[in-house]
Every structure is written in C-alpha cells, then in structure tokens.
Design a protein around this motif. Sequence first.
Motif, PDB file in Angstrom:
ATOM      1  N   PRO A  50       0.816  -1.239   0.000  1.00  0.00           N
ATOM      2  CA  PRO A  50       0.000   0.000   0.000  1.00  0.00           C
ATOM      3  C   PRO A  50       0.840   1.275   0.000  1.00  0.00           C
ATOM      4  CG  PRO A  50      -0.302  -1.271   2.046  1.00  0.00           C
ATOM      5  CD  PRO A  50       0.427  -2.147   1.077  1.00  0.00           C
ATOM      6  N   GLN A  51       2.102   1.190   0.440  1.00  0.00           N
ATOM      7  CA  GLN A  51       2.955   2.385   0.418  1.00  0.00           C
ATOM      8  C   GLN A  51       3.276   2.835  -1.004  1.00  0.00           C
ATOM      9  OE1 GLN A  51       5.882   0.669   3.493  1.00  0.00           O
ATOM     10  NE2 GLN A  51       5.980   2.853   3.887  1.00  0.00           N
ATOM     11  N   ILE A  52       3.110   1.922  -1.985  1.00  0.00           N
ATOM     12  CA  ILE A  52       3.265   2.337  -3.376  1.00  0.00           C
ATOM     13  C   ILE A  52       1.897   2.328  -4.078  1.00  0.00           C
ATOM     14  CG2 ILE A  52       5.710   1.748  -3.665  1.00  0.00           C
ATOM     15  CD1 ILE A  52       4.540  -0.923  -5.003  1.00  0.00           C
ATOM     16  N   GLY A  93      10.354   4.698  12.497  1.00  0.00           N
ATOM     17  CA  GLY A  93      10.154   5.701  11.461  1.00  0.00           C
ATOM     18  C   GLY A  93       9.473   4.995  10.316  1.00  0.00           C
ATOM     19  N   CYS A  94       9.192   5.706   9.230  1.00  0.00           N
ATOM     20  CA  CYS A  94       8.449   5.096   8.133  1.00  0.00           C
ATOM     21  C   CYS A  94       8.713   5.898   6.868  1.00  0.00           C
ATOM     22  CB  CYS A  94       6.956   5.113   8.475  1.00  0.00           C
ATOM     23  SG  CYS A  94       5.913   4.416   7.187  1.00  0.00           S
ATOM     24  N   LEU A  95       8.919   5.195   5.753  1.00  0.00           N
ATOM     25  CA  LEU A  95       9.134   5.901   4.490  1.00  0.00           C
ATOM     26  C   LEU A  95       7.918   6.733   4.100  1.00  0.00           C
ATOM     27  CD1 LEU A  95      10.954   3.060   2.509  1.00  0.00           C
ATOM     28  CD2 LEU A  95      11.978   5.168   3.409  1.00  0.00           C
ATOM     29  N   SER A  96       6.742   6.392   4.654  1.00  0.00           N
ATOM     30  CA  SER A  96       5.531   7.163   4.359  1.00  0.00           C
ATOM     31  C   SER A  96       5.291   8.283   5.364  1.00  0.00           C
ATOM     32  CB  SER A  96       4.312   6.234   4.316  1.00  0.00           C
ATOM     33  OG  SER A  96       4.444   5.317   3.250  1.00  0.00           O
ATOM     34  N   GLN A 135       5.888  -6.410  12.183  1.00  0.00           N
ATOM     35  CA  GLN A 135       4.609  -5.929  12.719  1.00  0.00           C
ATOM     36  C   GLN A 135       4.248  -4.562  12.132  1.00  0.00           C
ATOM     37  OE1 GLN A 135       4.023  -6.966  17.135  1.00  0.00           O
ATOM     38  NE2 GLN A 135       6.222  -7.227  16.855  1.00  0.00           N
ATOM     39  N   HIS A 136       5.256  -3.715  11.943  1.00  0.00           N
ATOM     40  CA  HIS A 136       5.042  -2.396  11.334  1.00  0.00           C
ATOM     41  C   HIS A 136       4.494  -2.555   9.900  1.00  0.00           C
ATOM     42  CE1 HIS A 136       6.531   1.881  10.437  1.00  0.00           C
ATOM     43  NE2 HIS A 136       6.324   1.377   9.234  1.00  0.00           N
ATOM     44  N   GLU A 137       5.103  -3.501   9.142  1.00  0.00           N
ATOM     45  CA  GLU A 137       4.672  -3.678   7.745  1.00  0.00           C
ATOM     46  C   GLU A 137       3.281  -4.315   7.673  1.00  0.00           C
ATOM     47  OE1 GLU A 137       6.374  -2.042   5.801  1.00  0.00           O
ATOM     48  OE2 GLU A 137       8.238  -1.932   6.929  1.00  0.00           O
ATOM     49  N   ASP A 139       0.944  -3.928   9.829  1.00  0.00           N
ATOM     50  CA  ASP A 139       0.044  -2.805  10.146  1.00  0.00           C
ATOM     51  C   ASP A 139      -0.340  -2.040   8.881  1.00  0.00           C
ATOM     52  OD1 ASP A 139      -0.368  -3.040  12.850  1.00  0.00           O
ATOM     53  OD2 ASP A 139       0.915  -1.352  13.436  1.00  0.00           O
ATOM     54  N   HIS A 140       0.655  -1.792   8.013  1.00  0.00           N
ATOM     55  CA  HIS A 140       0.375  -1.059   6.764  1.00  0.00           C
ATOM     56  C   HIS A 140      -0.740  -1.745   5.973  1.00  0.00           C
ATOM     57  CE1 HIS A 140       3.205   2.246   6.390  1.00  0.00           C
ATOM     58  NE2 HIS A 140       4.247   1.485   6.675  1.00  0.00           N
ATOM     59  N   LEU A 141      -0.758  -3.092   5.990  1.00  0.00           N
ATOM     60  CA  LEU A 141      -1.746  -3.847   5.212  1.00  0.00           C
ATOM     61  C   LEU A 141      -3.150  -3.659   5.778  1.00  0.00           C
ATOM     62  CD1 LEU A 141       0.281  -7.156   4.692  1.00  0.00           C
ATOM     63  CD2 LEU A 141       0.289  -5.089   3.288  1.00  0.00           C
ATOM     64  N   ALA A 188      13.781   3.572   8.720  1.00  0.00           N
ATOM     65  CA  ALA A 188      12.794   3.763   7.656  1.00  0.00           C
ATOM     66  C   ALA A 188      12.148   2.430   7.304  1.00  0.00           C
ATOM     67  CB  ALA A 188      13.462   4.388   6.435  1.00  0.00           C
ATOM     68  N   LEU A 189      10.945   2.205   7.850  1.00  0.00           N
ATOM     69  CA  LEU A 189      10.277   0.921   7.702  1.00  0.00           C
ATOM     70  C   LEU A 189       9.183   1.040   6.649  1.00  0.00           C
ATOM     71  CD1 LEU A 189       9.896   0.020  11.470  1.00  0.00           C
ATOM     72  CD2 LEU A 189      11.849  -0.329  10.009  1.00  0.00           C
TER      73      LEU A 189
HETATM   74 ZN    ZN Z   1       6.108   2.174   7.287  1.00  0.00          ZN
END
Ligand code: ZN
Length: 189
Positions: A50-52, A93-96, A135-137, A139-141, A188-189
């Motif tokens: 989803p980040q892309i 942190g997060c690339l988004s 777990q961070h990734e 979460d993105h889903l 940067a996750l």
């Molecule tokens: Zn992230």
Amino acid sequence: MALLPILTAPDPRLKKKSKPVEAVDDDVRRLMDDMLETMYAAPGIGLAAPQIGVLKRVIVLDIDREDVKTGPLFMANPEVVEASDEDVSYEEGCLSVPDHYSDVVRPAEVTVRFLDRDGKQQDMKCEGLLATCVQHEIDHLDGILFIDHISALKRNMILRKLLKARKEKERDEAEGRPADKAKDPEHAL
Ligand code: ZN
C-alpha cells in the motif's frame, strides 16, 4: 524492475485495508521485485505494497545490521500467529512518514506465517528489529501507521508538519531541485 513513488501521509490510500493475494504468481513476484528495488533506493529496511498504492497484502524486508542480517525477505499474506507476552519499545520511522520518529511498544517476539516468493507457506520466528519491522509492515496492510500508535496530539502535529513539508517539496520540484533521500535509513520501515 521499476522504481515506484512512495506515498506519504496523509494519503487516503495508506488508511485502506489491503486484500490477500490468491496465489504468488508472476505478477505478484514482479510486484515484490519492484518493491524491493524501491525500498533499497529509498533507502529503507521494509516496505508494504500500500505504500506504493497497491492494496495487496505483500511486504518486503531486508535488515542488514551488525547483529541482524536477514537478506531480502518477500512475504505475501503475512499474519502474526503467535506473539510474546513481553513487549519492547523501539523508535520507529516510516518511508511514508518521512523524517519523524516515535517510540512504539509492540510484542518483542512474533511468529509470522506467510507465502514466500515461490508461494510456499512458511512460519518464521522473528525477534528484535525484525519483529518490530514485520509488525510495522503488517500494520500497513490494515491501514495502520506507526503514528496511529502514539498520542493524537503528537500524531496531529506530525501530520501538520508533513503537509507543510509536502508543499515545500512540490515547490522544490517545480523549481527543479532534487528530492531528499531518507535521512535515517535505520528507522525507515
Ligand atoms: Zn512504514
């Protein structure tokens, strides 16, 4: 392979729930490869589809530190099937969510079940930074960002700054200045 633009908050696509893939076919493998290349270029250590802007349950990771070296990991339909009672706090942190960091508390160890790049089901026990990152990734889903784990006050402050930074970036791009890379790739996750 292709480099894809990474969405930044607040973008409504980052708040959506992604759909499972039916099988890991050539299209999903192409997506995984593009995501890995995009993650390395950012640079980051994890990226979720989803980040892309692709609402599929696919994540990629590659943690390369002195104490943890995973190599590239590709996961389709990842889910946490077991989590430790013990929690750990890590500054995420997060690339988004570029250039913002905050402590987030999560289970210290998790077992994640997923389909690998060949479509084979695997269970992987994750601890340390890998457990946090997985777990961070995931979460993105589910449309969850790390800033959803912190106070509303701090979250809103970060979102306001991101909007301001986006306007400045758009102005820079209009004037032909190059985009910044992630300042702290370790987070940067
Ligand atoms: Zn992230």
